[in-house]
Design a protein around this motif. Sequence first.
Motif, PDB file in Angstrom:
ATOM      1  N   VAL A 113       0.842  -1.201   0.000  1.00  0.00           N
ATOM      2  CA  VAL A 113       0.000   0.000   0.000  1.00  0.00           C
ATOM      3  C   VAL A 113       0.876   1.250   0.000  1.00  0.00           C
ATOM      4  N   ALA A 114       1.940   1.245   0.836  1.00  0.00           N
ATOM      5  CA  ALA A 114       2.837   2.406   0.889  1.00  0.00           C
ATOM      6  C   ALA A 114       3.482   2.650  -0.466  1.00  0.00           C
ATOM      7  N   PHE A 133       0.765   3.867  -3.056  1.00  0.00           N
ATOM      8  CA  PHE A 133       0.344   5.248  -2.808  1.00  0.00           C
ATOM      9  C   PHE A 133       1.441   6.223  -3.204  1.00  0.00           C
ATOM     10  N   TRP A 134       2.653   5.926  -2.781  1.00  0.00           N
ATOM     11  CA  TRP A 134       3.812   6.790  -3.075  1.00  0.00           C
ATOM     12  C   TRP A 134       4.015   6.927  -4.589  1.00  0.00           C
ATOM     13  N   LEU A 137       1.235   9.011  -6.238  1.00  0.00           N
ATOM     14  CA  LEU A 137       0.952  10.386  -5.790  1.00  0.00           C
ATOM     15  C   LEU A 137       1.103  11.417  -6.919  1.00  0.00           C
ATOM     16  N   TYR A 145      -2.075  11.237  -8.677  1.00  0.00           N
ATOM     17  CA  TYR A 145      -3.295  11.561  -7.920  1.00  0.00           C
ATOM     18  C   TYR A 145      -3.516  13.067  -7.796  1.00  0.00           C
ATOM     19  N   VAL A 156      -3.175  -0.657  -6.417  1.00  0.00           N
ATOM     20  CA  VAL A 156      -3.541   0.614  -7.063  1.00  0.00           C
ATOM     21  C   VAL A 156      -4.991   0.570  -7.556  1.00  0.00           C
ATOM     22  N   MET A 211      -7.284   0.582  -4.389  1.00  0.00           N
ATOM     23  CA  MET A 211      -7.150   1.746  -3.514  1.00  0.00           C
ATOM     24  C   MET A 211      -7.610   3.043  -4.199  1.00  0.00           C
ATOM     25  N   THR A 212      -7.323   3.181  -5.486  1.00  0.00           N
ATOM     26  CA  THR A 212      -7.604   4.453  -6.160  1.00  0.00           C
ATOM     27  C   THR A 212      -9.078   4.849  -6.133  1.00  0.00           C
ATOM     28  N   LEU A 247      -9.876   6.213  -2.686  1.00  0.00           N
ATOM     29  CA  LEU A 247      -9.297   7.538  -2.456  1.00  0.00           C
ATOM     30  C   LEU A 247     -10.019   8.598  -3.279  1.00  0.00           C
ATOM     31  N   THR A 249     -11.684  11.869  -1.633  1.00  0.00           N
ATOM     32  CA  THR A 249     -11.194  13.228  -1.897  1.00  0.00           C
ATOM     33  C   THR A 249     -12.265  14.074  -2.582  1.00  0.00           C
TER      34      THR A 249
END
Length: 180
Positions: free
Chosen positions: A6-7, A10-11, A14, A17, A155, A158-159, A162, A166
Motif C-alpha cells: 500500500v505504501a 500510494f507513493w 501520488l 493523484y 492501485v 485503492m484508487t 481515495l 477526496t
Amino acid sequence: MIGSLVATAFWAMLPAYVPNNAAVLAGGGRPIDGGREWRGARVLGDGKTWRGTAVGTLVGVLLALALNRLATPAGAALGVDLPTFALPAAFALAFGAMCGDIGASFLKRRSGRERGAAFPGLDQLDFVVGALAAVFVVDTDWALAVFTPSVLAVVLVMTPVLHVVTNVGAYALGLKNEPW
Ligand code: CTP
Ligand code: K
Ligand code: MG
C-alpha cells in the motif's frame, strides 16, 4: 507485506493523484476544445481547460521532485524501499493522469453526458489508466520494477476509494461542483 504494498502503491501514484485535484483549484479560462462541437455535443466541454491541465501537470511533476528528497527518510521510517522518480516518469504520471481524465470527458460527451455528469467506474479510474499507460511507455524498466502485479492490484483497489473520499471532501469544502 500488505502495508508495504500500500505504501509503495500510494507513493508511486501520488504524482498521478494530485494533478486532477490541482486542476480543480486552478481550472478556468479557455477550454481545450475551444468551444467546438462534434456530432452534436462539445468535443470535451468547459471542464477541460488549458490552465487546469498545465497547472495540474506541473504540480504533479513538482510533487514527484519533492518526493525524491523524502524517499530515503520516509522509506526508512516505514521500513519500505520507496521509489524515486526520474523526470520523464514524473511527467508521464502527471500528464498521463490529466490525459486519462480528458479522454474520459471525450467519452462522456459522446455518450450524451453533460459536463459534470457522473460516469461511475470511468470517473474513478480514467486517470489511473492514463498515468500507468504513459509511464509504462516512457520509462518501461522503472514502471516494471515499481508496478509489480501486486502493487498494480493495490492501485486498482485503492484508487477508487481515495477518489471517492477526496471528491466528497472537495465537494463538502465547496471546492467542487459535484461530489464525484
Ligand atoms: N479542470 C480543468 N482542466 C482539466 C481538468 C479539470 O480546468 N484538464 C477543472 C475544471 O474547472 C473542472 C474541474 O476541474 O470543472 C473538475 O474537474 P472534472 O470533474 O474532471 O470536470 P467536470 O467539470 O466534471 O467535467 P467532465 O464532465 O468533463 O468531467
Ligand atoms: K473527471
Ligand atoms: Mg466532474
